[in-house]
Design a protein around this motif. Structure first.
Motif, PDB file in Angstrom:
ATOM      1  N   ALA A 142      -4.059  -0.117   4.424  1.00 27.81           N
ATOM      2  CA  ALA A 142      -4.702   1.273   3.807  1.00 27.81           C
ATOM      3  C   ALA A 142      -3.998   2.494   4.406  1.00 27.81           C
ATOM      4  O   ALA A 142      -3.585   2.366   5.497  1.00 27.81           O
ATOM      5  CB  ALA A 142      -6.072   1.474   3.894  1.00 27.81           C
ATOM      6  N   ALA A 194     -11.358   0.624   3.154  1.00 29.07           N
ATOM      7  CA  ALA A 194     -11.590   1.951   2.287  1.00 29.07           C
ATOM      8  C   ALA A 194     -11.253   2.966   3.339  1.00 29.07           C
ATOM      9  O   ALA A 194     -12.098   3.029   4.206  1.00 29.07           O
ATOM     10  CB  ALA A 194     -12.750   1.870   1.384  1.00 29.07           C
ATOM     11  N   ALA A 249     -12.865   7.174   3.287  1.00 27.83           N
ATOM     12  CA  ALA A 249     -13.966   8.058   2.841  1.00 27.83           C
ATOM     13  C   ALA A 249     -14.189   9.186   3.620  1.00 27.83           C
ATOM     14  O   ALA A 249     -14.984   8.828   4.536  1.00 27.83           O
ATOM     15  CB  ALA A 249     -14.974   7.206   2.169  1.00 27.83           C
ATOM     16  N   ASP A 285     -16.974   6.244  -2.435  1.00 31.85           N
ATOM     17  CA  ASP A 285     -16.713   7.938  -2.823  1.00 31.85           C
ATOM     18  C   ASP A 285     -17.501   8.608  -1.872  1.00 31.85           C
ATOM     19  O   ASP A 285     -17.488   8.198  -0.546  1.00 31.85           O
ATOM     20  CB  ASP A 285     -17.694   7.748  -4.252  1.00 31.85           C
ATOM     21  N   VAL A 344     -20.783   3.450  -0.196  1.00 30.70           N
ATOM     22  CA  VAL A 344     -19.888   2.268  -0.138  1.00 30.70           C
ATOM     23  C   VAL A 344     -20.303   1.075  -1.096  1.00 30.70           C
ATOM     24  O   VAL A 344     -21.556   0.858  -1.284  1.00 30.70           O
ATOM     25  CB  VAL A 344     -19.849   1.758   1.375  1.00 30.70           C
ATOM     26  N   TYR A 345     -19.234   0.720  -1.705  1.00 28.47           N
ATOM     27  CA  TYR A 345     -19.606  -0.391  -2.686  1.00 28.47           C
ATOM     28  C   TYR A 345     -18.930  -1.799  -2.388  1.00 28.47           C
ATOM     29  O   TYR A 345     -17.708  -1.537  -2.186  1.00 28.47           O
ATOM     30  CB  TYR A 345     -19.570   0.196  -4.159  1.00 28.47           C
ATOM     31  N   ILE A 376     -14.932  -0.121  -1.738  1.00 26.41           N
ATOM     32  CA  ILE A 376     -14.615   1.044  -2.273  1.00 26.41           C
ATOM     33  C   ILE A 376     -15.690   1.981  -1.898  1.00 26.41           C
ATOM     34  O   ILE A 376     -16.715   1.717  -1.666  1.00 26.41           O
ATOM     35  CB  ILE A 376     -14.319   0.859  -3.771  1.00 26.41           C
ATOM     36  N   GLN A 424      -9.983  -8.143   4.063  1.00 29.98           N
ATOM     37  CA  GLN A 424      -9.698  -7.222   3.028  1.00 29.98           C
ATOM     38  C   GLN A 424      -9.278  -6.219   3.387  1.00 29.98           C
ATOM     39  O   GLN A 424      -9.453  -5.522   4.409  1.00 29.98           O
ATOM     40  CB  GLN A 424     -11.306  -7.141   2.108  1.00 29.98           C
ATOM     41  N   THR A 425      -8.905  -5.285   2.270  1.00 30.69           N
ATOM     42  CA  THR A 425      -8.266  -4.140   2.799  1.00 30.69           C
ATOM     43  C   THR A 425      -9.315  -2.948   3.203  1.00 30.69           C
ATOM     44  O   THR A 425     -10.373  -2.929   1.975  1.00 30.69           O
ATOM     45  CB  THR A 425      -7.400  -3.467   1.181  1.00 30.69           C
ATOM     46  N   SER A 447       0.819  -1.056   0.031  1.00 25.35           N
ATOM     47  CA  SER A 447       0.000   0.109   0.094  1.00 25.35           C
ATOM     48  C   SER A 447       0.797   1.220  -0.064  1.00 25.35           C
ATOM     49  O   SER A 447       1.967   1.259   0.451  1.00 25.35           O
ATOM     50  CB  SER A 447      -0.853   0.016   1.345  1.00 25.35           C
TER      51      SER A 447
END
Length: 266
Positions: free
Chosen positions: A150, A194, A196, A238, A242-243, A236, A191-192, A109
């Protein structure tokens, strides 16, 4: 439109740097085995250059800037010191090569001037992204997941082989630690995360998405996504949503409250 047949197993999602697509694979044959990093032309798929890393396993790649990619390499043998983190520029030139005293290291990362990687599931290694010089190596209180941490500013957010996320300062101190309560044995953050705005988003291996306050690690919300007990993709995010991918589709959740916005079934 074009396609390129890799002669080995893909080891990471491709990255676009300028006018090339950088692809990592694991290959064997012709008397040699190891990781290979290739750059393909963005418009025609032709090989622009390749870097081979004999007797190494590709741990992953990460964009450091528009002209630089990080590559993590684990040794095929059992001798510490053969693993490494490598910086490669857009022309295929190796900028620096930093050995890691570990048999196995995670995907890398990078953010700003810092590159980070986990080694042997117990150590967080932070390097200067310009020179590869070691900034800090910290023994972690919990086994670390072998996925990329991250980075944001001076903080590295480390997912663990437990329902635990740890925010580490580059100087080596623990900024905060968040332990998710009320989960089954064996559940982990796999998992990594995110980052935001003021939120850090992580997923549990049980199929739950959690949001934490970035400054304190305080839980903000959690949401169950997809079939219970099934793994999710890395999240991920924005400025609004969150997706995350699940067994039955791609879900969009509200960043502020975790409420489901929509789902695309697969």
């Amino acid at each position: 439109v074009w396609s390129f047949a890799l002669p080995g197993q893909p080891m990471a999602a491709p990255l676009v740097l300028g006018d090339v697509v950088v692809v990592a694979s694991q290959e064997s044959g012709r008397g040699a085995q190891g990781g290979v990093l290739r750059a393909l032309g963005l418009t025609d798929g032709q090989v622009q250059w390749e870097q081979r890393f004999p007797n190494a396993v590709m741990g992953g790649i990460a964009r450091m800037s528009d002209t630089q990619v990080l590559v993590s390499l684990s040794s095929l043998g059992h001798s510490p010191g053969e693993s490494a983190l490598v910086a490669v520029d857009i022309s295929g030139r190796i900028l620096w090569h930093a050995p890691c005293d570990a048999d196995q290291i995670s995907a890398p990362s990078g953010c700003g001037s810092v590159a980070a990687v986990a080694g042997n599931a117990r150590t967080l290694v932070m390097l200067d992204a310009t020179s590869g010089e070691l900034l800090n190596s910290v023994s972690m209180p919990v086994d670390v997941a072998l996925v990329a941490p991250a980075c944001e500013g001076t903080t590295v957010y480390v997912p663990c082989r437990a329902p635990t996320l740890i925010a580490m300062e580059i100087a080596g101190g623990v900024r905060w630690r968040s332990d998710v309560e009320g989960v089954l044995s064996g559940v982990q953050i796999d998992q990594t995360p995110a980052i935001a705005g003021e939120r850090v988003i992580a997923v549990l291996s049980s199929g739950t998405v959690i949001a934490l306050a970035r400054d304190t690690g305080t839980p903000v919300w959690e949401a169950h996504v997809g079939p219970r007990g099934k793994r999710l993709t890395a999240p991920i995010a924005d400025a609004r949503r969150v997706y995350v991918g699940a067994r039955d589709g791609v879900y969009a959740l509200g960043l502020e409250n975790g409420e489901q916005q929509w789902v695309f079934r697969t």
